[in-house]
Write a protein that holds these residues in place. Structure first.
Motif, PDB file in Angstrom:
ATOM      1  N   ALA A  25      -3.103  -2.796   3.460  1.00 31.08           N
ATOM      2  CA  ALA A  25      -3.680  -2.781   4.985  1.00 31.08           C
ATOM      3  C   ALA A  25      -5.052  -2.896   5.061  1.00 31.08           C
ATOM      4  O   ALA A  25      -5.639  -2.541   4.331  1.00 31.08           O
ATOM      5  CB  ALA A  25      -2.835  -1.728   5.551  1.00 31.08           C
ATOM      6  N   ASP A  26      -5.381  -3.122   6.538  1.00 32.75           N
ATOM      7  CA  ASP A  26      -6.956  -2.944   6.731  1.00 32.75           C
ATOM      8  C   ASP A  26      -7.285  -1.553   6.896  1.00 32.75           C
ATOM      9  O   ASP A  26      -8.516  -1.178   7.028  1.00 32.75           O
ATOM     10  CB  ASP A  26      -7.267  -3.633   7.945  1.00 32.75           C
ATOM     11  CG  ASP A  26      -7.350  -5.397   7.680  1.00 32.75           C
ATOM     12  OD1 ASP A  26      -7.520  -5.610   6.518  1.00 32.75           O
ATOM     13  OD2 ASP A  26      -6.621  -6.041   8.430  1.00 32.75           O
ATOM     14  N   SER A  27      -6.416  -0.591   7.311  1.00 35.65           N
ATOM     15  CA  SER A  27      -6.520   0.884   7.624  1.00 35.65           C
ATOM     16  C   SER A  27      -5.497   1.887   7.364  1.00 35.65           C
ATOM     17  O   SER A  27      -4.348   1.253   7.343  1.00 35.65           O
ATOM     18  CB  SER A  27      -7.036   0.955   9.051  1.00 35.65           C
ATOM     19  OG  SER A  27      -5.874   0.639   9.857  1.00 35.65           O
ATOM     20  N   ASP A  29      -4.196   3.736   9.472  1.00 31.30           N
ATOM     21  CA  ASP A  29      -3.042   3.656  10.664  1.00 31.30           C
ATOM     22  C   ASP A  29      -2.103   2.395  10.489  1.00 31.30           C
ATOM     23  O   ASP A  29      -0.881   2.355  10.889  1.00 31.30           O
ATOM     24  CB  ASP A  29      -4.049   3.588  11.927  1.00 31.30           C
ATOM     25  CG  ASP A  29      -4.556   4.879  12.329  1.00 31.30           C
ATOM     26  OD1 ASP A  29      -3.969   5.757  11.943  1.00 31.30           O
ATOM     27  OD2 ASP A  29      -5.622   4.844  13.119  1.00 31.30           O
ATOM     28  N   GLU A  30      -2.897   1.062  10.033  1.00 26.04           N
ATOM     29  CA  GLU A  30      -1.887   0.141   9.865  1.00 26.04           C
ATOM     30  C   GLU A  30      -1.049   0.289   8.807  1.00 26.04           C
ATOM     31  O   GLU A  30       0.259  -0.162   8.754  1.00 26.04           O
ATOM     32  CB  GLU A  30      -2.926  -1.269   9.654  1.00 26.04           C
ATOM     33  CG  GLU A  30      -2.200  -2.550   9.388  1.00 26.04           C
ATOM     34  CD  GLU A  30      -2.996  -3.498   9.368  1.00 26.04           C
ATOM     35  OE1 GLU A  30      -2.692  -4.754   9.858  1.00 26.04           O
ATOM     36  OE2 GLU A  30      -3.915  -3.531   8.331  1.00 26.04           O
ATOM     37  N   MET A  33       1.929   2.305  10.072  1.00 26.63           N
ATOM     38  CA  MET A  33       2.861   1.248  10.810  1.00 26.63           C
ATOM     39  C   MET A  33       3.681   0.309  10.057  1.00 26.63           C
ATOM     40  O   MET A  33       4.867   0.308  10.281  1.00 26.63           O
ATOM     41  CB  MET A  33       1.981   0.646  11.815  1.00 26.63           C
ATOM     42  CG  MET A  33       1.291   1.630  12.812  1.00 26.63           C
ATOM     43  SD  MET A  33       1.337   1.140  14.599  1.00 26.63           S
ATOM     44  CE  MET A  33       2.100  -0.019  14.938  1.00 26.63           C
ATOM     45  N   ILE A  34       3.095  -0.400   9.174  1.00 26.15           N
ATOM     46  CA  ILE A  34       3.908  -1.291   8.091  1.00 26.15           C
ATOM     47  C   ILE A  34       4.606  -0.575   7.415  1.00 26.15           C
ATOM     48  O   ILE A  34       5.944  -0.898   7.113  1.00 26.15           O
ATOM     49  CB  ILE A  34       2.577  -1.990   7.229  1.00 26.15           C
ATOM     50  CG1 ILE A  34       1.860  -2.960   7.879  1.00 26.15           C
ATOM     51  CG2 ILE A  34       3.419  -2.680   6.230  1.00 26.15           C
ATOM     52  CD1 ILE A  34       0.742  -3.323   7.342  1.00 26.15           C
ATOM     53  N   LYS A  95       0.143  -7.420   2.673  1.00 26.60           N
ATOM     54  CA  LYS A  95      -0.079  -7.949   4.353  1.00 26.60           C
ATOM     55  C   LYS A  95      -0.092  -9.366   4.453  1.00 26.60           C
ATOM     56  O   LYS A  95      -0.976  -9.992   3.478  1.00 26.60           O
ATOM     57  CB  LYS A  95      -1.447  -7.072   4.674  1.00 26.60           C
ATOM     58  CG  LYS A  95      -1.616  -7.498   6.152  1.00 26.60           C
ATOM     59  CD  LYS A  95      -2.954  -6.719   6.659  1.00 26.60           C
ATOM     60  CE  LYS A  95      -3.001  -7.360   8.184  1.00 26.60           C
ATOM     61  NZ  LYS A  95      -4.316  -6.776   8.753  1.00 26.60           N
TER      62      LYS A  95
END
Length: 99
Positions: A25-27, A29-30, A33-34, A95
């Motif tokens: 992921a890019d962060s 937080d992401e 969520m994933i 991702k």
């Protein structure tokens, strides 16, 4: 892009699905969520899903846990063994990039 490793706590005396889920992921937080799209949930004790004495099965990750490649506690997932000397079940979620 980075990788974030979710390590499952043995809540209630058993693992449910993969012991580790590694998310690209890019962060953080992401990644959190994933991960929820792949059977990871948070606050399991509060929701009555996990054993109060053992604690939550899954915890959210934060930015400090980002790594450049998939790893479990600094090791390549293919090299990792659990406390019984067995290979743990690992799921790696890459991702997808929109074009």
């Amino acid at each position: 892009m980075a990788f974030f490793t979710f390590s499952q706590n043995n809540s209630g005396g058993f693992f449910d699905g993969p012991e580790y889920i590694i998310v690209e992921a890019d962060s953080a937080d992401e990644a959190n969520m994933i991960a929820m799209d792949h059977d990871v949930y948070f606050d399991g004790c509060h929701k009555g899903l996990d054993c109060e004495c053992c604690g939550d099965r899954w915890y959210e990750v934060d930015e400090i846990e980002a790594t450049e490649k998939p790893e479990i506690w600094g090791q390549d997932p293919a090299e990792r063994t659990n406390y019984r000397g067995e290979k743990p079940v690992v799921k790696i979620v890459r991702k997808t990039v929109d074009k």
